[in-house]
Design a protein around this motif. Structure first.
Motif, PDB file in Angstrom:
ATOM      1  N   SER A  20       0.843  -1.199   0.000  1.00  0.00           N
ATOM      2  CA  SER A  20       0.000   0.000   0.000  1.00  0.00           C
ATOM      3  C   SER A  20       0.875   1.245   0.000  1.00  0.00           C
ATOM      4  CB  SER A  20      -0.942   0.003   1.201  1.00  0.00           C
ATOM      5  OG  SER A  20      -0.227  -0.100   2.406  1.00  0.00           O
ATOM      6  N   GLY A  21       0.346   2.327  -0.574  1.00  0.00           N
ATOM      7  CA  GLY A  21       1.135   3.532  -0.773  1.00  0.00           C
ATOM      8  C   GLY A  21       1.036   4.523   0.370  1.00  0.00           C
ATOM      9  N   LEU A  22       2.105   5.286   0.561  1.00  0.00           N
ATOM     10  CA  LEU A  22       2.158   6.357   1.551  1.00  0.00           C
ATOM     11  C   LEU A  22       2.711   7.613   0.891  1.00  0.00           C
ATOM     12  CD1 LEU A  22       3.937   4.458   4.493  1.00  0.00           C
ATOM     13  CD2 LEU A  22       1.475   4.778   4.226  1.00  0.00           C
ATOM     14  N   MET A  23       2.100   8.740   1.172  1.00  0.00           N
ATOM     15  CA  MET A  23       2.684  10.034   0.823  1.00  0.00           C
ATOM     16  C   MET A  23       3.367  10.548   2.076  1.00  0.00           C
ATOM     17  SD  MET A  23       0.800  13.471  -0.643  1.00  0.00           S
ATOM     18  CE  MET A  23       1.697  14.679  -1.605  1.00  0.00           C
ATOM     19  N   VAL A  24       4.675  10.796   2.012  1.00  0.00           N
ATOM     20  CA  VAL A  24       5.440  11.208   3.181  1.00  0.00           C
ATOM     21  C   VAL A  24       5.967  12.621   2.961  1.00  0.00           C
ATOM     22  CG1 VAL A  24       7.384  10.668   4.695  1.00  0.00           C
ATOM     23  CG2 VAL A  24       6.101   8.810   3.607  1.00  0.00           C
ATOM     24  N   ILE A  25       5.621  13.497   3.887  1.00  0.00           N
ATOM     25  CA  ILE A  25       6.010  14.907   3.803  1.00  0.00           C
ATOM     26  C   ILE A  25       7.010  15.201   4.917  1.00  0.00           C
ATOM     27  CG2 ILE A  25       5.155  17.282   3.942  1.00  0.00           C
ATOM     28  CD1 ILE A  25       2.417  16.107   2.973  1.00  0.00           C
ATOM     29  N   PRO A  26       8.219  15.645   4.576  1.00  0.00           N
ATOM     30  CA  PRO A  26       9.250  15.833   5.591  1.00  0.00           C
ATOM     31  C   PRO A  26       8.970  17.019   6.504  1.00  0.00           C
ATOM     32  CG  PRO A  26      10.010  16.681   3.496  1.00  0.00           C
ATOM     33  CD  PRO A  26       8.700  16.002   3.223  1.00  0.00           C
ATOM     34  N   ALA A  27       9.499  16.950   7.700  1.00  0.00           N
ATOM     35  CA  ALA A  27       9.391  18.069   8.641  1.00  0.00           C
ATOM     36  C   ALA A  27      10.232  19.234   8.153  1.00  0.00           C
ATOM     37  CB  ALA A  27       9.849  17.639  10.029  1.00  0.00           C
ATOM     38  N   ALA A  28       9.844  20.431   8.537  1.00  0.00           N
ATOM     39  CA  ALA A  28      10.650  21.618   8.273  1.00  0.00           C
ATOM     40  C   ALA A  28      11.641  21.744   9.431  1.00  0.00           C
ATOM     41  CB  ALA A  28       9.770  22.862   8.164  1.00  0.00           C
ATOM     42  N   GLY A  29      12.910  21.420   9.184  1.00  0.00           N
ATOM     43  CA  GLY A  29      13.896  21.429  10.263  1.00  0.00           C
ATOM     44  C   GLY A  29      13.963  20.081  10.940  1.00  0.00           C
ATOM     45  N   ASP A  30      14.416  20.069  12.176  1.00  0.00           N
ATOM     46  CA  ASP A  30      14.566  18.824  12.923  1.00  0.00           C
ATOM     47  C   ASP A  30      13.206  18.168  13.163  1.00  0.00           C
ATOM     48  OD1 ASP A  30      17.278  19.267  13.039  1.00  0.00           O
ATOM     49  OD2 ASP A  30      17.204  20.235  15.010  1.00  0.00           O
ATOM     50  N   THR A  31      13.172  16.840  13.066  1.00  0.00           N
ATOM     51  CA  THR A  31      11.931  16.084  13.230  1.00  0.00           C
ATOM     52  C   THR A  31      11.681  15.766  14.699  1.00  0.00           C
ATOM     53  OG1 THR A  31      12.230  15.074  11.048  1.00  0.00           O
ATOM     54  CG2 THR A  31      10.699  13.993  12.568  1.00  0.00           C
ATOM     55  N   VAL A  32      10.482  16.100  15.169  1.00  0.00           N
ATOM     56  CA  VAL A  32      10.120  15.817  16.561  1.00  0.00           C
ATOM     57  C   VAL A  32       9.187  14.604  16.664  1.00  0.00           C
ATOM     58  CG1 VAL A  32      10.392  18.236  17.223  1.00  0.00           C
ATOM     59  CG2 VAL A  32       8.126  17.392  16.555  1.00  0.00           C
ATOM     60  N   GLY A  33       8.653  14.144  15.543  1.00  0.00           N
ATOM     61  CA  GLY A  33       7.758  12.994  15.572  1.00  0.00           C
ATOM     62  C   GLY A  33       7.204  12.700  14.195  1.00  0.00           C
ATOM     63  N   ARG A  34       6.648  11.519  14.043  1.00  0.00           N
ATOM     64  CA  ARG A  34       6.065  11.056  12.771  1.00  0.00           C
ATOM     65  C   ARG A  34       4.554  10.947  12.971  1.00  0.00           C
ATOM     66  NH1 ARG A  34       7.802   7.805   8.061  1.00  0.00           N
ATOM     67  NH2 ARG A  34       6.258   6.169   7.588  1.00  0.00           N
ATOM     68  N   VAL A  35       3.814  11.720  12.186  1.00  0.00           N
ATOM     69  CA  VAL A  35       2.367  11.841  12.370  1.00  0.00           C
ATOM     70  C   VAL A  35       1.630  11.309  11.154  1.00  0.00           C
ATOM     71  CG1 VAL A  35       0.450  13.467  12.611  1.00  0.00           C
ATOM     72  CG2 VAL A  35       2.544  13.819  13.908  1.00  0.00           C
ATOM     73  N   GLY A  36       0.649  10.445  11.386  1.00  0.00           N
ATOM     74  CA  GLY A  36      -0.251  10.018  10.321  1.00  0.00           C
ATOM     75  C   GLY A  36      -1.390  11.019  10.199  1.00  0.00           C
ATOM     76  N   MET A  37      -1.610  11.549   9.014  1.00  0.00           N
ATOM     77  CA  MET A  37      -2.654  12.544   8.797  1.00  0.00           C
ATOM     78  C   MET A  37      -3.954  11.861   8.385  1.00  0.00           C
ATOM     79  SD  MET A  37      -3.651  15.697   8.655  1.00  0.00           S
ATOM     80  CE  MET A  37      -5.156  16.466   8.016  1.00  0.00           C
ATOM     81  N   PHE A  38      -4.994  12.013   9.224  1.00  0.00           N
ATOM     82  CA  PHE A  38      -6.309  11.497   8.861  1.00  0.00           C
ATOM     83  C   PHE A  38      -7.023  12.587   8.071  1.00  0.00           C
ATOM     84  CE2 PHE A  38     -10.779  10.486   9.361  1.00  0.00           C
ATOM     85  CZ  PHE A  38     -10.774   9.144   9.011  1.00  0.00           C
ATOM     86  N   ARG A  39      -7.207  12.344   6.779  1.00  0.00           N
ATOM     87  CA  ARG A  39      -7.717  13.401   5.908  1.00  0.00           C
ATOM     88  C   ARG A  39      -9.236  13.520   5.941  1.00  0.00           C
ATOM     89  NH1 ARG A  39      -5.626   9.735   1.187  1.00  0.00           N
ATOM     90  NH2 ARG A  39      -7.351   8.249   1.078  1.00  0.00           N
ATOM     91  N   GLY A  40      -9.941  12.450   6.365  1.00  0.00           N
ATOM     92  CA  GLY A  40     -11.389  12.493   6.449  1.00  0.00           C
ATOM     93  C   GLY A  40     -12.051  12.373   5.095  1.00  0.00           C
ATOM     94  N   CYS A  41     -13.384  12.376   5.096  1.00  0.00           N
ATOM     95  CA  CYS A  41     -14.127  12.303   3.831  1.00  0.00           C
ATOM     96  C   CYS A  41     -14.700  13.676   3.467  1.00  0.00           C
ATOM     97  CB  CYS A  41     -15.217  11.233   3.898  1.00  0.00           C
ATOM     98  SG  CYS A  41     -16.255  11.277   5.369  1.00  0.00           S
ATOM     99  N   ILE A  42     -15.579  14.220   4.309  1.00  0.00           N
ATOM    100  CA  ILE A  42     -16.114  15.559   4.054  1.00  0.00           C
ATOM    101  C   ILE A  42     -14.991  16.592   4.068  1.00  0.00           C
ATOM    102  CG2 ILE A  42     -17.662  17.369   4.886  1.00  0.00           C
ATOM    103  CD1 ILE A  42     -19.096  14.935   3.746  1.00  0.00           C
ATOM    104  N   MET A  43     -14.048  16.442   4.995  1.00  0.00           N
ATOM    105  CA  MET A  43     -12.926  17.383   5.064  1.00  0.00           C
ATOM    106  C   MET A  43     -12.167  17.424   3.750  1.00  0.00           C
ATOM    107  SD  MET A  43     -12.553  19.189   7.827  1.00  0.00           S
ATOM    108  CE  MET A  43     -10.906  19.780   7.459  1.00  0.00           C
ATOM    109  N   ASP A  44     -11.935  16.266   3.139  1.00  0.00           N
ATOM    110  CA  ASP A  44     -11.099  16.230   1.946  1.00  0.00           C
ATOM    111  C   ASP A  44     -11.873  16.547   0.673  1.00  0.00           C
ATOM    112  OD1 ASP A  44      -8.308  15.897   1.592  1.00  0.00           O
ATOM    113  OD2 ASP A  44      -8.666  14.100   0.411  1.00  0.00           O
ATOM    114  N   VAL A  45     -13.196  16.646   0.772  1.00  0.00           N
ATOM    115  CA  VAL A  45     -14.002  17.037  -0.375  1.00  0.00           C
ATOM    116  C   VAL A  45     -14.305  18.531  -0.338  1.00  0.00           C
ATOM    117  CG1 VAL A  45     -16.287  16.816  -1.457  1.00  0.00           C
ATOM    118  CG2 VAL A  45     -15.048  14.783  -0.751  1.00  0.00           C
TER     119      VAL A  45
END
Length: 467
Positions: free
Chosen positions: A197-222
């Motif tokens: 399965s695919g992942l879109m990975v967006i790097p942190a700006a500067g030092d990384t403090v954690g890895r977060v999964g973004m829940f995009r939602g259905c209505i939110m993403d429409v």
């Protein structure tokens, strides 16, 4: 007792949590927190009253007739009663169990069944179909059809509240988070999990403090995809690496609230698997209604025969955080743009309307306020009754329009009293409701409603700049 009522009564006996029914001490603390009781003054329209009705059916003292069902339907499901309850009664679980039993044993009318099946089963679980709706809305708004519908009087064929809601619709881009992010030229990379399965990975700006999964939602993403983009921009600026699993689906909140628990569990299972494969530290939500159910996946999946799935649900629920929690408590501080601003006479007056599920289920109320209060040039004006539901409550404003508009009109009276020019909230349903309220109150030229992420994105410095 007729056969339909008898079947529903038996279903309620098997479904309802006896411990929660008997935990209610009938103290009445929930009544002052319940919007429908405040508006009607009826005992049956309070959490205590509804629990008494449930228990009376389970004990065989009353039939689950139309009056019983109407009181269950009148409940907003805002769960403001839960923080107020000294016995910690899980009222939200009881009302969802009751609605599930009603949905299973007492068929809805044909038109209602068609609408429920179309949207709950045919649209929300399928991202491609959701995107098609987004593209259609975008075409409607940009092609001139919307202008024609309004100017020709065609909208007058619809009820007043639907006309006002149409006026409050945001501009829809037709693209989702991933499409908008890549089109903007912002940095990202593609990864593939062990299962393919695919992942879109967006790097942190500067030092990384954690890895977060973004829940995009259905209505939110429409309808609010730009808000999702701003959420990711803020998280990235705060030092988080953001992961967007392609296989994630609708959270299932609308299904759970409508009593379709089987569908809700199926969607939950898919999300637990998708984010589990992404190997993240936290799961970010920017929609209070979605976040609340995500936070309760452990309860939703507790009876699953697959022990691995129920254990994974516990871990998933523990990882879920609202964006305000991540930004305020765990990320690097954001730098305000207007560092020298802040005089009272130059400050923008802002008020905050709580998302019910964010406040009452996720128990997040101070973080959004603190994020805004720390911004120079922003004067936060506390809203009287900010903890009271605005009347959106999923599709409540469509199914219980009279109560919804009553709550909304009272809400707008309190908004006007603050003198605020901006209403900030943290849930798409609340945001649409507040936009509708602005239309109803005739405040279009002086007041705007925005999502917390969009408000913050205009106030802080970020590496990713939008045109």
């Amino acid at each position: 007792m007729n056969s339909t009522h008898e079947k529903l009564a038996q279903s309620l006996k098997l479904t309802l949590d006896e411990d929660q029914l008997t935990n209610c001490m009938r103290c009445g603390f929930c009544q002052t927190a319940c919007p429908t009781f405040i508006e009607t003054g009826l005992e049956a329209a309070s959490p205590r009253g509804r629990i008494a009705l449930m228990k009376a059916v389970v004990d065989g003292l009353m039939e689950p007739d139309e009056s019983f069902r109407s009181q269950m339907d009148l409940c907003l499901g805002c769960r403001a009663c839960e923080p107020a309850c000294p016995s910690d009664v899980k009222y939200g679980q009881l009302i969802e169990q009751t609605r599930a039993a009603i949905a299973a044993e007492k068929p809805y009318s044909m038109p209602v069944r068609i609408v429920r099946k179309t949207f709950l089963q045919g649209v929300f679980p399928h991202r491609r179909r959701l995107k098609l709706i987004g593209k259609t809305l975008s075409f409607y708004q940009k092609s001139g059809l919307q202008k024609f519908a309004r100017n020709s009087g065609a909208m007058k064929l619809f009820p007043d509240h639907l006309q006002q809601l149409e006026q409050a619709l945001p501009d829809v881009s037709g693209d989702g988070l991933e499409e908008l992010w890549s089109k903007a030229g912002f940095p990202y990379r593609r990864e593939t999990t062990d299962s393919g399965s695919g992942l879109m990975v967006i790097p942190a700006a500067g030092d990384t403090v954690g890895r977060v999964g973004m829940f995009r939602g259905c209505i939110m993403d429409v309808m609010f995809a730009p808000t999702n983009v701003n959420t990711v921009r803020l998280l990235r600026q705060a030092g988080f690496e953001i992961v967007i699993p392609e296989e994630q689906v609708c959270c299932g909140a609308l299904h759970a609230h409508a009593g379709e628990m089987g569908d809700a569990k199926q969607l939950a299972g898919r999300n637990i698997w998708a984010f589990g494969e992404a190997n993240v530290d936290y799961i970010a939500s920017n929609a209070g209604g979605c976040g609340a159910l995500l936070k309760e996946y452990d309860h939703l999946m507790r009876a699953e025969p697959d022990e691995r799935l129920s254990q994974a649900a516990v871990r998933f629920a523990d990882q879920v955080k609202d964006i305000s929690e991540l930004l305020h408590n765990l990320g690097r501080p954001l730098e305000p743009i207007h560092a020298e601003a802040g005089k009272d006479d130059a400050a923008v007056a802002v008020t905050y309307q709580d998302s019910c599920h964010l406040r009452n289920v996720m128990r997040v109320q101070e973080e959004p306020r603190q994020l805004m209060s720390q911004l120079p040039g922003v004067q936060l004006c506390e809203l009287q009754g900010a903890e009271v539901c605005c009347g959106s409550a999923g599709i409540y404003n469509l199914t219980q329009t009279e109560m919804s508009t009553t709550l909304l009109d009272h809400k707008m009276e309190h908004v006007e009293a603050t003198g605020a020019k901006v209403i900030v909230t943290s849930n798409p349903g609340c945001l649409l409701q507040m936009k509708w309220g602005i239309e109803r109150a005739g405040l279009q030229n002086g007041v705007e409603a925005v999502h917390l992420a969009d408000f913050l994105a205009k106030q802080v410095r970020m590496e990713d700049q939008l045109d």
